[in-house]
Design a protein around this motif. Structure first.
Motif, PDB file in Angstrom:
ATOM      1  N   SER A  33      78.826 -44.048 -12.666  1.00 23.77           N
ATOM      2  CA  SER A  33      78.425 -45.253 -11.947  1.00 23.77           C
ATOM      3  C   SER A  33      79.345 -46.430 -12.237  1.00 23.77           C
ATOM      4  O   SER A  33      79.318 -47.426 -11.526  1.00 23.77           O
ATOM      5  N   CYS A  36      85.185 -45.740  -9.776  1.00 21.80           N
ATOM      6  CA  CYS A  36      85.352 -45.136  -8.470  1.00 21.80           C
ATOM      7  C   CYS A  36      85.863 -43.714  -8.668  1.00 21.80           C
ATOM      8  O   CYS A  36      86.809 -43.487  -9.424  1.00 21.80           O
ATOM      9  N   MET A  54      83.635 -42.435  -3.866  1.00 19.77           N
ATOM     10  CA  MET A  54      82.349 -43.062  -4.165  1.00 19.77           C
ATOM     11  C   MET A  54      82.629 -44.152  -5.175  1.00 19.77           C
ATOM     12  O   MET A  54      83.084 -43.879  -6.283  1.00 19.77           O
ATOM     13  N   GLY A  55      82.376 -45.389  -4.773  1.00 20.80           N
ATOM     14  CA  GLY A  55      82.738 -46.524  -5.585  1.00 20.80           C
ATOM     15  C   GLY A  55      81.721 -46.863  -6.649  1.00 20.80           C
ATOM     16  O   GLY A  55      80.645 -46.260  -6.743  1.00 20.80           O
ATOM     17  N   ASP A  57      79.829 -49.328  -6.837  1.00 17.79           N
ATOM     18  CA  ASP A  57      78.573 -49.782  -6.252  1.00 17.79           C
ATOM     19  C   ASP A  57      77.956 -48.726  -5.348  1.00 17.79           C
ATOM     20  O   ASP A  57      77.122 -49.045  -4.502  1.00 17.79           O
ATOM     21  N   ALA A  58      78.376 -47.476  -5.541  1.00 22.12           N
ATOM     22  CA  ALA A  58      77.904 -46.335  -4.754  1.00 22.12           C
ATOM     23  C   ALA A  58      78.367 -46.398  -3.305  1.00 22.12           C
ATOM     24  O   ALA A  58      77.895 -45.630  -2.474  1.00 22.12           O
ATOM     25  N   ARG A  59      79.304 -47.283  -3.014  1.00 20.44           N
ATOM     26  CA  ARG A  59      79.854 -47.345  -1.662  1.00 20.44           C
ATOM     27  C   ARG A  59      80.662 -46.073  -1.401  1.00 20.44           C
ATOM     28  O   ARG A  59      81.500 -45.679  -2.202  1.00 20.44           O
ATOM     29  N   ILE A  60      80.405 -45.469  -0.271  1.00 21.20           N
ATOM     30  CA  ILE A  60      81.051 -44.211   0.086  1.00 21.20           C
ATOM     31  C   ILE A  60      82.003 -44.431   1.248  1.00 21.20           C
ATOM     32  O   ILE A  60      81.675 -45.140   2.211  1.00 21.20           O
ATOM     33  N   ARG A  61      83.154 -43.824   1.152  1.00 16.94           N
ATOM     34  CA  ARG A  61      84.156 -43.932   2.213  1.00 16.94           C
ATOM     35  C   ARG A  61      84.728 -42.557   2.490  1.00 16.94           C
ATOM     36  O   ARG A  61      84.875 -41.742   1.578  1.00 16.94           O
ATOM     37  N   THR A 107      87.989 -50.716  -7.594  1.00 18.51           N
ATOM     38  CA  THR A 107      86.845 -51.626  -7.716  1.00 18.51           C
ATOM     39  C   THR A 107      87.258 -53.072  -7.447  1.00 18.51           C
ATOM     40  O   THR A 107      86.513 -53.827  -6.825  1.00 18.51           O
ATOM     41  N   TRP A 112      91.156 -47.157  -1.746  1.00 16.24           N
ATOM     42  CA  TRP A 112      90.547 -45.940  -2.270  1.00 16.24           C
ATOM     43  C   TRP A 112      91.332 -44.691  -1.891  1.00 16.24           C
ATOM     44  O   TRP A 112      91.224 -43.666  -2.551  1.00 16.24           O
TER      45      TRP A 112
END
Length: 131
Positions: A33, A36, A54-55, A57-61, A107, A112
């Motif tokens: 967590s 990235c 998966m970053g 902040d749980a941001r997914i790309r 981050t 990414w």
């Protein structure tokens, strides 16, 4: 020191599925967590490219070619990152790598999809999709 070990690659026919796993090991529990995490791939004669991340902040790309077909996820309890790959195509054939950005470059504004932003890498697992 962080070690990343991928598994789950193989040979499948077009339209098939595979799930890749990446287990992280470190001196203490790997804080997924906090960093990235990314999946990259490299086909023969081509540059390594970002597939999904998966970053912190749980941001997914996702890269455009895999959107709607691939899903990145993680299980913190198992220290494992996954890449579920469905509807595979011959152009998905490549060596797939797991990577970690413990330097927090992504981050804090890094891209990414650039391999240079990640400082730890696994050895890779081969995915071959036949038509």
């Amino acid at each position: 020191q962080v070690q990343l070990v991928e598994s789950g690659g193989g040979s499948v026919q077009a339209g098939g599925s595979l799930r890749l796993s990446c287990v992280a090991s470190a001196a203490s529990a790997f804080p997924y967590s906090k960093y990235c995490m990314g999946w990259f791939r490299q086909a023969p004669g081509k540059e390594r490219e970002g597939v999904a991340s998966m970053g912190r902040d749980a941001r997914i790309r996702y890269a455009d070619p895999v959107k709607g077909r691939f899903t990145i996820s993680q299980d913190n309890a198992k220290n494992t990152l996954y890449l579920q790959m469905n509807s595979l195509k011959p152009e998905d054939t490549a060596m797939y790598y797991c990577a970690a950005d413990t330097g927090l470059r992504v981050t804090y504004g890094g891209r990414w999809y650039l391999p240079t932003e990640f400082n730890y890498w696994g050895q890779g697992t081969q995915v071959t999709v036949s038509s």
